[in-house]
Design an enzyme around this catalytic site. Structure first.
Site, PDB file in Angstrom:
ATOM      1  N   SER A  49       0.837  -1.195   0.000  1.00 49.45           N
ATOM      2  CA  SER A  49       0.000   0.000   0.000  1.00 49.45           C
ATOM      3  C   SER A  49       0.872   1.245   0.000  1.00 49.45           C
ATOM      4  O   SER A  49       2.077   1.173   0.244  1.00 49.45           O
ATOM      5  CB  SER A  49      -0.938   0.004   1.216  1.00 49.45           C
ATOM      6  OG  SER A  49      -0.208   0.261   2.386  1.00 49.45           O
ATOM      7  N   GLU A  50       0.264   2.370  -0.243  1.00 47.32           N
ATOM      8  CA  GLU A  50       0.991   3.639  -0.332  1.00 47.32           C
ATOM      9  C   GLU A  50       1.710   4.009   0.959  1.00 47.32           C
ATOM     10  O   GLU A  50       2.691   4.705   0.944  1.00 47.32           O
ATOM     11  CB  GLU A  50       0.038   4.768  -0.718  1.00 47.32           C
ATOM     12  CG  GLU A  50      -0.525   4.635  -2.111  1.00 47.32           C
ATOM     13  CD  GLU A  50       0.554   4.622  -3.182  1.00 47.32           C
ATOM     14  OE1 GLU A  50       1.506   5.413  -3.104  1.00 47.32           O
ATOM     15  OE2 GLU A  50       0.441   3.806  -4.104  1.00 47.32           O
TER      16      GLU A  50
END
Length: 64
Positions: A49-50
């Site tokens: 994920s970011e």
């Protein structure tokens, strides 16, 4: 020619079908995180994920 608009879950399911086995996938926030719910159990896919979280999975079942 007529097209049927897909909802967010249908889009996530369709994208999950296109991810190859063994792929490392960087997911954004929001709709992309729904993709993990539709990945087949027999496929090894590494999700990122970011915010830097690596190797997370689908949302927990209700009550977990």
């Amino acid at each position: 020619m007529s097209y049927q608009k897909l909802n967010r879950n249908q889009i996530a399911e369709r994208v999950a079908q296109d991810i190859p086995d063994g792929a490392y996938v960087n997911l954004g926030i929001g709709l992309p995180t729904k993709i993990s719910k539709y990945l087949p159990a027999d496929k090894d896919v590494f999700l990122h994920s970011e915010n830097g979280l690596l190797a997370f999975g689908p949302p927990p079942a209700k009550g977990e």
